[in-house]
Motif scaffolding. Structure first.
Motif, PDB file in Angstrom:
ATOM      1  N   UNK A 164     -91.150  89.142 -97.178  1.00 21.66           N
ATOM      2  CA  UNK A 164     -91.379  89.785 -98.114  1.00 21.66           C
ATOM      3  C   UNK A 164     -91.078  89.003 -99.194  1.00 21.66           C
ATOM      4  N   UNK A 165     -90.364  88.097 -99.059  1.00 22.32           N
ATOM      5  CA  UNK A 165     -90.445  86.952-100.326  1.00 22.32           C
ATOM      6  C   UNK A 165     -91.298  85.819-100.054  1.00 22.32           C
ATOM      7  N   UNK A 166     -91.531  85.459 -98.964  1.00 21.60           N
ATOM      8  CA  UNK A 166     -92.640  84.569 -98.036  1.00 21.60           C
ATOM      9  C   UNK A 166     -93.502  84.092 -98.224  1.00 21.60           C
ATOM     10  N   UNK A 167     -93.960  85.959 -98.667  1.00 16.88           N
ATOM     11  CA  UNK A 167     -95.599  85.813 -98.289  1.00 16.88           C
ATOM     12  C   UNK A 167     -96.233  85.938 -99.955  1.00 16.88           C
ATOM     13  N   UNK A 168     -95.386  86.027-100.623  1.00 23.25           N
ATOM     14  CA  UNK A 168     -95.891  85.900-102.427  1.00 23.25           C
ATOM     15  C   UNK A 168     -96.179  84.285-102.180  1.00 23.25           C
ATOM     16  N   UNK A 169     -95.235  83.662-102.375  1.00 25.90           N
ATOM     17  CA  UNK A 169     -95.164  82.362-102.518  1.00 25.90           C
ATOM     18  C   UNK A 169     -96.706  81.370-101.671  1.00 25.90           C
ATOM     19  N   UNK A 170     -97.008  82.144-100.685  1.00 23.72           N
ATOM     20  CA  UNK A 170     -97.574  81.377 -99.445  1.00 23.72           C
ATOM     21  C   UNK A 170     -98.715  81.633-100.178  1.00 23.72           C
ATOM     22  N   UNK A 171     -98.311  82.200-101.069  1.00 23.47           N
ATOM     23  CA  UNK A 171    -100.321  83.426-101.068  1.00 23.47           C
ATOM     24  C   UNK A 171    -100.464  82.183-102.155  1.00 23.47           C
ATOM     25  N   UNK A 172     -99.904  81.680-103.260  1.00 18.57           N
ATOM     26  CA  UNK A 172    -100.087  81.105-104.319  1.00 18.57           C
ATOM     27  C   UNK A 172    -100.386  79.326-103.777  1.00 18.57           C
ATOM     28  N   UNK A 173     -99.606  79.261-102.557  1.00 15.42           N
ATOM     29  CA  UNK A 173     -99.502  77.625-102.024  1.00 15.42           C
ATOM     30  C   UNK A 173    -100.915  77.152-101.841  1.00 15.42           C
ATOM     31  N   UNK A 174    -101.907  77.829-100.746  1.00 17.44           N
ATOM     32  CA  UNK A 174    -102.829  77.183-100.644  1.00 17.44           C
ATOM     33  C   UNK A 174    -103.998  78.243-101.025  1.00 17.44           C
ATOM     34  N   UNK A 175    -103.925  78.981-102.192  1.00 17.93           N
ATOM     35  CA  UNK A 175    -104.883  79.442-102.901  1.00 17.93           C
ATOM     36  C   UNK A 175    -106.215  79.227-103.266  1.00 17.93           C
ATOM     37  N   UNK A 176    -106.347  77.207-102.913  1.00 18.08           N
ATOM     38  CA  UNK A 176    -107.789  76.816-102.965  1.00 18.08           C
ATOM     39  C   UNK A 176    -108.350  77.115-101.794  1.00 18.08           C
ATOM     40  N   UNK A 177    -108.090  77.764-100.315  1.00 19.04           N
ATOM     41  CA  UNK A 177    -108.511  77.290 -98.826  1.00 19.04           C
ATOM     42  C   UNK A 177    -108.425  78.816 -99.918  1.00 19.04           C
ATOM     43  N   UNK A 178    -108.165  80.180 -99.938  1.00 12.30           N
ATOM     44  CA  UNK A 178    -108.993  81.699 -99.400  1.00 12.30           C
ATOM     45  C   UNK A 178    -109.769  82.339-100.620  1.00 12.30           C
TER      46      UNK A 178
END
Length: 128
Positions: free
Chosen positions: A91-105
């Motif tokens: 629940x803490x990892x996913x919000x950060x994970x959404x931002x980091x590779x945003x350019x991929x998805x």
């Protein structure tokens, strides 16, 4: 967690049933998972000559995908499964994970629609 080979690139920290499924036992940071997604993107861009001599994405020689209406590139979805064994809270990892590779998805806004050609569909879920 063991390192496993996906085609000719090595992906660490997960078990894979194909190039599109990863299980994280909550030992990896969002940055490590984002790096994996970047490796998937590189894998999806790799090209080889098919039996007809034409160049095509390497992954399409093993997995089928329908043609898009525009004829542009689509990629298979990547499924991230969070298995809540490790110390990290997804629940803490996913919000950060959404931002980091945003350019991929993230798709591109067009007149009246979003264009996702060339983007990687990412699906994330958890095991309880």
């Amino acid at each position: 967690m063991p390192e496993v080979a996906v085609e000719s690139s090595v992906q660490g920290g997960g078990q894979f049933t194909g190039p599109e499924c990863a299980v994280d036992n909550c030992h990896e940071t969002a940055e490590e998972l984002a790096d994996k997604l970047k490796k998937y993107a590189r894998f999806f861009r790799r090209k080889v000559k098919d039996t007809d001599g034409r160049e095509r994405p390497m992954w399409r020689t093993r997995w089928n995908a329908p043609a898009t209406w525009s004829g542009d590139a689509i990629h298979p979805p990547v499924l991230l499964v969070f298995n809540r064994i490790g110390e990290r809270n997804p629940n803490r990892t996913v919000p950060r994970l959404m931002e980091l590779p945003r350019h991929l998805w993230q798709g591109q806004r067009r007149k009246g629609f979003h264009d996702y050609d060339g983007c990687i569909p990412i699906i994330a879920t958890g095991l309880n």
